[in-house]
Design a protein around this motif. Structure first.
Motif, PDB file in Angstrom:
ATOM      1  N   VAL A   5       0.841  -1.202   0.000  1.00  0.00           N
ATOM      2  CA  VAL A   5       0.000   0.000   0.000  1.00  0.00           C
ATOM      3  C   VAL A   5       0.870   1.244   0.000  1.00  0.00           C
ATOM      4  O   VAL A   5       0.635   2.187  -0.761  1.00  0.00           O
ATOM      5  N   ARG A   6       1.912   1.242   0.839  1.00  0.00           N
ATOM      6  CA  ARG A   6       2.804   2.396   0.897  1.00  0.00           C
ATOM      7  C   ARG A   6       3.540   2.581  -0.425  1.00  0.00           C
ATOM      8  O   ARG A   6       3.953   3.697  -0.772  1.00  0.00           O
ATOM      9  N   ALA A   7       3.710   1.488  -1.191  1.00  0.00           N
ATOM     10  CA  ALA A   7       4.441   1.577  -2.458  1.00  0.00           C
ATOM     11  C   ALA A   7       3.574   2.106  -3.594  1.00  0.00           C
ATOM     12  O   ALA A   7       4.095   2.470  -4.647  1.00  0.00           O
ATOM     13  N   ASN A   8       2.268   2.143  -3.390  1.00  0.00           N
ATOM     14  CA  ASN A   8       1.362   2.658  -4.408  1.00  0.00           C
ATOM     15  C   ASN A   8       1.086   4.127  -4.107  1.00  0.00           C
ATOM     16  O   ASN A   8       0.530   4.447  -3.052  1.00  0.00           O
ATOM     17  N   PRO A   9       1.464   5.065  -4.971  1.00  0.00           N
ATOM     18  CA  PRO A   9       1.359   6.488  -4.619  1.00  0.00           C
ATOM     19  C   PRO A   9      -0.065   6.954  -4.331  1.00  0.00           C
ATOM     20  O   PRO A   9      -0.277   7.765  -3.426  1.00  0.00           O
ATOM     21  N   VAL A  10      -1.043   6.464  -5.079  1.00  0.00           N
ATOM     22  CA  VAL A  10      -2.419   6.886  -4.826  1.00  0.00           C
ATOM     23  C   VAL A  10      -2.922   6.300  -3.513  1.00  0.00           C
ATOM     24  O   VAL A  10      -3.547   6.999  -2.704  1.00  0.00           O
ATOM     25  N   ALA A  11      -2.649   5.031  -3.276  1.00  0.00           N
ATOM     26  CA  ALA A  11      -3.071   4.405  -2.032  1.00  0.00           C
ATOM     27  C   ALA A  11      -2.403   5.066  -0.834  1.00  0.00           C
ATOM     28  O   ALA A  11      -3.044   5.320   0.198  1.00  0.00           O
TER      29      ALA A  11
END
Length: 287
Positions: free
Chosen positions: A83-89
């Motif tokens: 989740v932290r690796a996904n910019p929108v998430a």
């Protein structure tokens, strides 16, 4: 800590980039928000874009459902590494925590978008309005809470009707693209009042009956828009800019009433200067 903040800044910048590219109306409207709050609105809008485009990036409905489940879990478990690796998430979960916003609004948005994965017809006006509230009104519920945490519960009424008008207008504008891939958001009860079935609405033929059905669809959008306009002035001044995208509904609806309008061919767009002018006038009027 500084590295974490730097990464989060990059996440928010990414959100603004995709909103500016893929949802220019909301991006233009965000320029009227306080500068320090804009990026939080961008995160919400980027989340909505990511969910809305799922059908376009998957090859079958099951893969779309898997993506939706990932997003549900991301909202519920924001500290996961993926989740932290996904910019929108990362950005949208930061917004939820930072402003103590209820995630239920975004979970409802995800659930409603499952309809998009299939070509099933929209059965009724009630079903359409529920879809519009979940996919659009929920965003208009959350953004005012970023600008003014003390926004009264009456704001949810304005968000419900304004968001529904905004969603219905958007569906009308997207009618050619939806029809081309076999989708139809015009409810069956509206179609049948005009002697039509779903197949007629995706046929590519702009019959008088279909034009009448779409006129009824526009009237439904306007009915919600009118209710919204009676409620916007009851909201705190600081919260009102969150609703500015809704001011673009009326000029878009008018474009679909011209003599040359063909629902399968007409690209319903406004020049940027007209959108900026409409937003500026609404911002002044709603103060």
């Amino acid at each position: 800590m500084s590295e974490a903040l730097s990464a989060l800044d990059a996440d928010y910048a990414y959100c603004e980039t995709i909103v500016r590219r893929d949802d220019p109306d909301r991006w233009l409207a965000s320029l009227f928000l306080p500068e320090g709050k804009r990026r939080y609105a961008h995160a919400l809008y980027a989340f909505s874009l990511e969910i809305a485009r799922v059908r376009e990036v998957v090859s079958e409905p099951m893969l779309g459902e898997i993506r939706f489940q990932w997003w549900r879990e991301a909202l519920e478990q924001p500290d996961r590494e993926d989740v932290r690796a996904n910019p929108v998430a990362a950005a949208v979960t930061d917004v939820l925590v930072r402003f103590d916003l209820p995630s239920e609004h975004l979970l409802q948005l995800i659930d409603a978008r499952q309809f998009d994965l299939f070509d099933d017809p929209m059965q009724s006006v009630d079903e359409l309005e529920a879809y519009a509230r979940a996919t659009s009104s929920n965003l208009f519920c959350l953004t005012p809470m970023i600008l003014e945490p003390e926004t009264p519960s009456s704001g949810f009424g304005a968000a419900s009707h304004g968001g529904t008008a905004y969603a219905l207008t958007g569906l009308l504008r997207a009618f050619p693209w939806h029809a081309a891939r076999g989708q139809c958001y015009v409810p069956l009860d509206i179609l049948r009042r005009h002697g039509l079935e779903r197949a007629d609405a995706v046929s590519g033929r702009a019959s008088p009956a279909l034009l009448a059905a779409l006129e009824e669809f526009r009237a439904l959008a306007r009915s919600h828009l009118e209710i919204f306009l009676t409620r916007i002035e009851g909201l705190p001044d600081l919260a009102r800019p969150a609703f500015l995208p809704i001011c673009l509904c009326e000029p878009y609806l008018r474009l679909m009433e011209g003599k040359c309008y063909d629902p399968f061919k007409t690209n319903v767009v406004l020049p940027q200067w007209r959108r900026q002018w409409a937003l500026w006038r609404a911002a002044k009027h709603w103060q």
